[in-house]
Design a protein around this motif. Sequence first.
Motif, mmCIF file in Angstrom:
data_model
loop_
_atom_site.group_PDB
_atom_site.id
_atom_site.type_symbol
_atom_site.label_atom_id
_atom_site.label_comp_id
_atom_site.label_asym_id
_atom_site.label_seq_id
_atom_site.Cartn_x
_atom_site.Cartn_y
_atom_site.Cartn_z
ATOM 1 N N ALA A 23 0.863 -1.074 -0.123
ATOM 2 C CA ALA A 23 0.049 -0.230 -0.094
ATOM 3 C C ALA A 23 0.944 1.311 0.067
ATOM 4 O O ALA A 23 1.741 1.399 1.043
ATOM 5 C CB ALA A 23 -1.068 -0.134 1.103
ATOM 6 N N ALA A 24 0.535 2.183 -0.711
ATOM 7 C CA ALA A 24 1.496 3.438 -0.897
ATOM 8 C C ALA A 24 0.501 4.515 -0.663
ATOM 9 O O ALA A 24 -0.581 4.564 -0.904
ATOM 10 C CB ALA A 24 2.018 3.557 -2.477
ATOM 11 N N SER A 25 1.008 5.334 0.207
ATOM 12 C CA SER A 25 0.337 6.808 0.504
ATOM 13 C C SER A 25 1.342 7.914 0.238
ATOM 14 O O SER A 25 2.861 7.730 0.197
ATOM 15 C CB SER A 25 0.049 6.561 1.879
ATOM 16 O OG SER A 25 1.010 6.305 2.581
ATOM 17 N N GLY A 26 0.958 9.101 0.218
ATOM 18 C CA GLY A 26 1.688 10.369 -0.012
ATOM 19 C C GLY A 26 1.446 10.759 -1.110
ATOM 20 O O GLY A 26 0.306 10.557 -1.880
ATOM 21 N N ARG A 27 2.468 11.679 -1.840
ATOM 22 C CA ARG A 27 2.314 12.532 -2.935
ATOM 23 C C ARG A 27 2.404 11.520 -3.989
ATOM 24 O O ARG A 27 3.666 11.401 -4.283
ATOM 25 C CB ARG A 27 3.240 13.533 -2.935
ATOM 26 C CG ARG A 27 2.869 14.505 -4.123
ATOM 27 C CD ARG A 27 3.901 15.762 -4.046
ATOM 28 N NE ARG A 27 3.507 16.688 -5.133
ATOM 29 C CZ ARG A 27 4.166 17.595 -5.609
ATOM 30 N NH1 ARG A 27 5.217 17.825 -4.765
ATOM 31 N NH2 ARG A 27 3.895 18.413 -6.608
ATOM 32 N N ILE A 28 1.543 10.770 -4.721
ATOM 33 C CA ILE A 28 1.772 9.733 -5.717
ATOM 34 C C ILE A 28 1.309 10.283 -6.882
ATOM 35 O O ILE A 28 0.071 10.920 -6.943
ATOM 36 C CB ILE A 28 1.135 8.647 -5.382
ATOM 37 C CG1 ILE A 28 1.400 7.984 -4.143
ATOM 38 C CG2 ILE A 28 1.166 7.598 -6.445
ATOM 39 C CD1 ILE A 28 0.876 6.900 -3.420
ATOM 40 N N PHE A 29 2.090 10.516 -7.968
ATOM 41 C CA PHE A 29 1.636 10.924 -9.445
ATOM 42 C C PHE A 29 1.166 9.632 -9.975
ATOM 43 O O PHE A 29 1.203 8.734 -9.832
ATOM 44 C CB PHE A 29 2.946 11.504 -10.122
ATOM 45 C CG PHE A 29 3.593 12.603 -9.428
ATOM 46 C CD1 PHE A 29 4.751 12.507 -8.565
ATOM 47 C CD2 PHE A 29 3.156 13.944 -9.397
ATOM 48 C CE1 PHE A 29 5.355 13.781 -7.983
ATOM 49 C CE2 PHE A 29 3.850 14.992 -8.866
ATOM 50 C CZ PHE A 29 4.820 14.753 -8.030
ATOM 51 N N SER A 30 0.233 10.181 -10.973
ATOM 52 C CA SER A 30 -0.565 9.160 -11.664
ATOM 53 C C SER A 30 0.333 8.078 -12.642
ATOM 54 O O SER A 30 -0.195 7.224 -12.838
ATOM 55 C CB SER A 30 -1.606 9.758 -12.753
ATOM 56 O OG SER A 30 -0.952 10.651 -13.607
ATOM 57 N N SER A 53 1.720 2.152 -14.228
ATOM 58 C CA SER A 53 0.450 2.695 -13.954
ATOM 59 C C SER A 53 -0.300 2.343 -15.119
ATOM 60 O O SER A 53 -1.799 2.213 -15.036
ATOM 61 C CB SER A 53 0.588 4.050 -13.764
ATOM 62 O OG SER A 53 1.283 4.722 -14.508
ATOM 63 N N GLY A 54 0.262 2.069 -16.312
ATOM 64 C CA GLY A 54 -0.692 1.600 -17.555
ATOM 65 C C GLY A 54 -0.783 0.059 -17.474
ATOM 66 O O GLY A 54 -1.684 -0.443 -18.164
ATOM 67 N N GLY A 55 -0.187 -0.688 -16.404
ATOM 68 C CA GLY A 55 -0.362 -1.815 -16.560
ATOM 69 C C GLY A 55 0.558 -2.969 -17.327
ATOM 70 O O GLY A 55 0.289 -4.297 -17.091
ATOM 71 N N SER A 56 1.614 -2.174 -17.925
ATOM 72 C CA SER A 56 2.642 -3.030 -18.522
ATOM 73 C C SER A 56 3.449 -3.723 -17.131
ATOM 74 O O SER A 56 3.813 -3.262 -16.241
ATOM 75 C CB SER A 56 3.587 -2.399 -19.330
ATOM 76 O OG SER A 56 2.650 -1.840 -20.436
ATOM 77 N N ASN A 96 8.571 -1.641 -4.051
ATOM 78 C CA ASN A 96 9.456 -0.214 -4.727
ATOM 79 C C ASN A 96 8.367 0.454 -5.705
ATOM 80 O O ASN A 96 7.439 -0.276 -6.364
ATOM 81 C CB ASN A 96 10.388 -1.084 -5.459
ATOM 82 C CG ASN A 96 11.315 0.046 -6.638
ATOM 83 O OD1 ASN A 96 10.644 0.307 -7.565
ATOM 84 N ND2 ASN A 96 12.366 0.424 -6.195
ATOM 85 N N MET A 97 8.622 1.517 -5.641
ATOM 86 C CA MET A 97 7.929 2.524 -6.307
ATOM 87 C C MET A 97 8.762 3.504 -6.951
ATOM 88 O O MET A 97 9.537 4.158 -6.219
ATOM 89 C CB MET A 97 6.742 3.260 -5.821
ATOM 90 C CG MET A 97 5.979 4.302 -6.405
ATOM 91 S SD MET A 97 4.737 5.193 -5.751
ATOM 92 C CE MET A 97 3.211 4.152 -5.990
ATOM 93 N N ILE A 98 8.726 3.809 -8.160
ATOM 94 C CA ILE A 98 9.292 4.750 -9.013
ATOM 95 C C ILE A 98 8.493 5.868 -9.122
ATOM 96 O O ILE A 98 7.420 5.801 -10.005
ATOM 97 C CB ILE A 98 10.155 4.523 -10.492
ATOM 98 C CG1 ILE A 98 11.181 3.237 -9.822
ATOM 99 C CG2 ILE A 98 10.784 5.689 -10.964
ATOM 100 C CD1 ILE A 98 11.754 2.696 -11.182
ATOM 101 N N ASN A 99 8.681 7.150 -8.435
ATOM 102 C CA ASN A 99 7.391 8.075 -8.563
ATOM 103 C C ASN A 99 8.490 9.443 -8.386
ATOM 104 O O ASN A 99 8.475 10.174 -7.543
ATOM 105 C CB ASN A 99 6.558 8.205 -7.127
ATOM 106 C CG ASN A 99 5.446 9.007 -7.224
ATOM 107 O OD1 ASN A 99 4.544 9.330 -8.184
ATOM 108 N ND2 ASN A 99 5.761 9.792 -6.156
#
Length: 114
Positions: A23-30, A53-56, A96-99
């Motif tokens: 679960a990610a929270s905070g300032r998340i770009f689309s 985010s597009g599902g690839s 991991n999240m690249i944002n």
Amino acid sequence: QVQLVESGGGLVQPGGSLRLSCAASGRIFSINVMGWYRQAPGKERELVATITSGGSTNYADSVKGRFTISRDNAKNTAYLQMNSLKPEDTAIYYCNMINLRTYWGKGTLVTVSP
């Protein structure tokens, strides 16, 4: 700033299944990429799977056909369905999240053992 919280790890027998959540929270770009990495004892951290985010999706060869990554953009949550688990899948699994920049969770332990 982004916070990532993993859940769903545990002990499972060989051939069993587990589902991890992040679960990610905070300032998340689309537009972002979420992924799972793992680190086994004495080994370097390695890629397991990623999803945009597009599902690839992208998978390590060692988990193709057994693991499935998915995400719910509305909930900013990524999942890793792990089937046919093997002892060599034992590791700490990190989200991991690249944002714009890269963020890591604290990890959840998966142990595959009889």
